[in-house]
Design a protein around this motif. Structure first.
Motif, PDB file in Angstrom:
ATOM      1  N   ASP A  32       0.837  -1.207   0.000  1.00  0.00           N
ATOM      2  CA  ASP A  32       0.000   0.000   0.000  1.00  0.00           C
ATOM      3  C   ASP A  32       0.869   1.253   0.000  1.00  0.00           C
ATOM      4  N   LEU A  33       1.886   1.241   0.852  1.00  0.00           N
ATOM      5  CA  LEU A  33       2.765   2.409   0.971  1.00  0.00           C
ATOM      6  C   LEU A  33       3.505   2.675  -0.336  1.00  0.00           C
ATOM      7  N   VAL A  34       4.075   1.630  -0.920  1.00  0.00           N
ATOM      8  CA  VAL A  34       4.813   1.779  -2.174  1.00  0.00           C
ATOM      9  C   VAL A  34       3.899   2.370  -3.251  1.00  0.00           C
ATOM     10  N   GLU A  35       2.700   1.832  -3.360  1.00  0.00           N
ATOM     11  CA  GLU A  35       1.756   2.319  -4.374  1.00  0.00           C
ATOM     12  C   GLU A  35       1.336   3.756  -4.092  1.00  0.00           C
ATOM     13  N   HIS A  36       0.956   4.039  -2.848  1.00  0.00           N
ATOM     14  CA  HIS A  36       0.434   5.360  -2.496  1.00  0.00           C
ATOM     15  C   HIS A  36       1.526   6.437  -2.561  1.00  0.00           C
ATOM     16  N   MET A  37       2.741   6.075  -2.151  1.00  0.00           N
ATOM     17  CA  MET A  37       3.845   7.035  -2.142  1.00  0.00           C
ATOM     18  C   MET A  37       4.442   7.225  -3.535  1.00  0.00           C
ATOM     19  N   GLY A  38       4.224   6.250  -4.417  1.00  0.00           N
ATOM     20  CA  GLY A  38       4.732   6.348  -5.781  1.00  0.00           C
ATOM     21  C   GLY A  38       6.233   6.172  -5.877  1.00  0.00           C
ATOM     22  N   ILE A  39       6.793   5.358  -4.983  1.00  0.00           N
ATOM     23  CA  ILE A  39       8.235   5.091  -5.029  1.00  0.00           C
ATOM     24  C   ILE A  39       8.454   3.579  -5.029  1.00  0.00           C
ATOM     25  N   HIS A  40       9.652   3.174  -5.344  1.00  0.00           N
ATOM     26  CA  HIS A  40       9.992   1.753  -5.333  1.00  0.00           C
ATOM     27  C   HIS A  40      10.200   1.279  -3.898  1.00  0.00           C
ATOM     28  N   ARG A  41       9.923   0.021  -3.679  1.00  0.00           N
ATOM     29  CA  ARG A  41      10.092  -0.578  -2.358  1.00  0.00           C
ATOM     30  C   ARG A  41      11.521  -0.358  -1.833  1.00  0.00           C
ATOM     31  N   ARG A  42      12.500  -0.531  -2.705  1.00  0.00           N
ATOM     32  CA  ARG A  42      13.902  -0.359  -2.286  1.00  0.00           C
ATOM     33  C   ARG A  42      14.160   1.080  -1.840  1.00  0.00           C
ATOM     34  N   SER A  43      13.577   2.038  -2.540  1.00  0.00           N
ATOM     35  CA  SER A  43      13.730   3.443  -2.172  1.00  0.00           C
ATOM     36  C   SER A  43      13.100   3.719  -0.812  1.00  0.00           C
ATOM     37  N   LEU A  44      11.969   3.091  -0.573  1.00  0.00           N
ATOM     38  CA  LEU A  44      11.308   3.262   0.725  1.00  0.00           C
ATOM     39  C   LEU A  44      12.224   2.776   1.847  1.00  0.00           C
ATOM     40  N   TYR A  45      12.786   1.586   1.675  1.00  0.00           N
ATOM     41  CA  TYR A  45      13.688   1.040   2.697  1.00  0.00           C
ATOM     42  C   TYR A  45      14.968   1.878   2.822  1.00  0.00           C
ATOM     43  N   ASP A  46      15.531   2.308   1.702  1.00  0.00           N
ATOM     44  CA  ASP A  46      16.762   3.103   1.737  1.00  0.00           C
ATOM     45  C   ASP A  46      16.547   4.432   2.462  1.00  0.00           C
ATOM     46  N   THR A  47      15.401   5.045   2.249  1.00  0.00           N
ATOM     47  CA  THR A  47      15.135   6.365   2.815  1.00  0.00           C
ATOM     48  C   THR A  47      14.579   6.303   4.229  1.00  0.00           C
ATOM     49  N   PHE A  48      13.668   5.356   4.480  1.00  0.00           N
ATOM     50  CA  PHE A  48      12.947   5.360   5.752  1.00  0.00           C
ATOM     51  C   PHE A  48      13.243   4.148   6.633  1.00  0.00           C
ATOM     52  N   SER A  49      14.064   3.242   6.183  1.00  0.00           N
ATOM     53  CA  SER A  49      14.491   2.070   6.938  1.00  0.00           C
ATOM     54  C   SER A  49      13.452   0.950   6.929  1.00  0.00           C
ATOM     55  N   ASP A  50      12.316   1.166   7.586  1.00  0.00           N
ATOM     56  CA  ASP A  50      11.267   0.144   7.625  1.00  0.00           C
ATOM     57  C   ASP A  50       9.918   0.812   7.881  1.00  0.00           C
ATOM     58  N   LYS A  51       8.875   0.019   7.915  1.00  0.00           N
ATOM     59  CA  LYS A  51       7.520   0.546   8.076  1.00  0.00           C
ATOM     60  C   LYS A  51       7.372   1.299   9.396  1.00  0.00           C
ATOM     61  N   HIS A  52       7.908   0.753  10.477  1.00  0.00           N
ATOM     62  CA  HIS A  52       7.764   1.388  11.783  1.00  0.00           C
ATOM     63  C   HIS A  52       8.485   2.731  11.821  1.00  0.00           C
ATOM     64  N   ALA A  53       9.687   2.776  11.289  1.00  0.00           N
ATOM     65  CA  ALA A  53      10.433   4.042  11.248  1.00  0.00           C
ATOM     66  C   ALA A  53       9.695   5.076  10.396  1.00  0.00           C
ATOM     67  N   LEU A  54       9.124   4.627   9.280  1.00  0.00           N
ATOM     68  CA  LEU A  54       8.340   5.514   8.428  1.00  0.00           C
ATOM     69  C   LEU A  54       7.117   6.026   9.187  1.00  0.00           C
ATOM     70  N   PHE A  55       6.461   5.161   9.939  1.00  0.00           N
ATOM     71  CA  PHE A  55       5.287   5.558  10.717  1.00  0.00           C
ATOM     72  C   PHE A  55       5.660   6.629  11.750  1.00  0.00           C
ATOM     73  N   LEU A  56       6.781   6.445  12.421  1.00  0.00           N
ATOM     74  CA  LEU A  56       7.214   7.428  13.417  1.00  0.00           C
ATOM     75  C   LEU A  56       7.536   8.770  12.763  1.00  0.00           C
ATOM     76  N   LYS A  57       8.151   8.731  11.585  1.00  0.00           N
ATOM     77  CA  LYS A  57       8.421   9.979  10.851  1.00  0.00           C
ATOM     78  C   LYS A  57       7.096  10.623  10.410  1.00  0.00           C
ATOM     79  N   ALA A  58       6.131   9.794  10.046  1.00  0.00           N
ATOM     80  CA  ALA A  58       4.813  10.316   9.654  1.00  0.00           C
ATOM     81  C   ALA A  58       4.133  10.988  10.846  1.00  0.00           C
TER      82      ALA A  58
END
Length: 192
Positions: A32-58
């Motif tokens: 869902d995140l990859v689709e909604h954010m419009g980025i590749h899964r690898r980019s998501l992990y490279d930039t935000f580490s993991d889902k939990h870290a992304l949630f905390l940044k959100a």
């Protein structure tokens, strides 16, 4: 040589924040995140580490946006009464194309009991808002707009509870009229 990012990190973080706010943490998958954010899964992990870290940044992003929006509206108020009414209106009428309710409330309800970091972020957000409310109520008491029968901090805690309840109810089919009725009761308490 490292590749430059092909997206605006703040823009994709904002999209993630809105998705978590709308769906919650558990229901939001990495797909869902990859689709909604419009980025590749690898980019998501490279930039935000993991889902939990992304949630905390959100959550941090949400806090910054709410602080800015409240500050902007309160600065326009000429009286404490107008400032408090603005906060209720902002809570009930949200017209900024964002999900209803509150990401901090949603996170606290969904994860607070089992995720200490999320719990701490939500509590910090609530405490910050309560301090803002206390300062506005003190302003109103000093200008004889509000009653001094109660301590400003106690009234702020009570208003915070009212706002939290309104944010939960805003996600239901209860009419805005009923939400405004609840806000009006608190305004009567302030004025006594």
């Amino acid at each position: 040589m490292a590749r430059s990012k092909e997206y605006d990190e703040n823009a994709v973080l904002h999209k993630a924040m809105q998705l978590f706010w709308e769906q919650g943490y558990e229901k939001t998958s990495m797909a869902d995140l990859v689709e909604h954010m419009g980025i590749h899964r690898r980019s998501l992990y490279d930039t935000f580490s993991d889902k939990h870290a992304l949630f905390l940044k959100a959550m941090d992003r949400y806090g910054e946006i709410m602080d800015r929006n409240l500050e902007t509206g309160i600065k326009k108020a000429e009286t404490a009464d107008q400032a408090i009414r603005f906060i209720f209106k902002y809570t009930i009428d949200k017209t900024d194309n964002t999900p209803t309710g509150c990401l901090f409330v949603n996170a606290a309800v969904e994860l607070g009991a089992r995720d200490a970091v999320t719990d701490a972020k939500a509590i910090t957000g609530f405490a910050k808002e309560e301090q803002l409310l206390a300062s506005i109520i003190q302003w109103g008491q000093q200008n004889d707009e509000f009653s001094t029968d109660y301590d400003a901090q106690d009234l702020a805690a009570s208003m915070q509870n009212t706002l939290l309840g309104l944010r939960v109810l805003a996600r239901t089919s209860i009419s805005k009229e009923k939400l405004y009725d609840r806000a009006a009761i608190f305004m009567k308490i302030l004025k006594k």
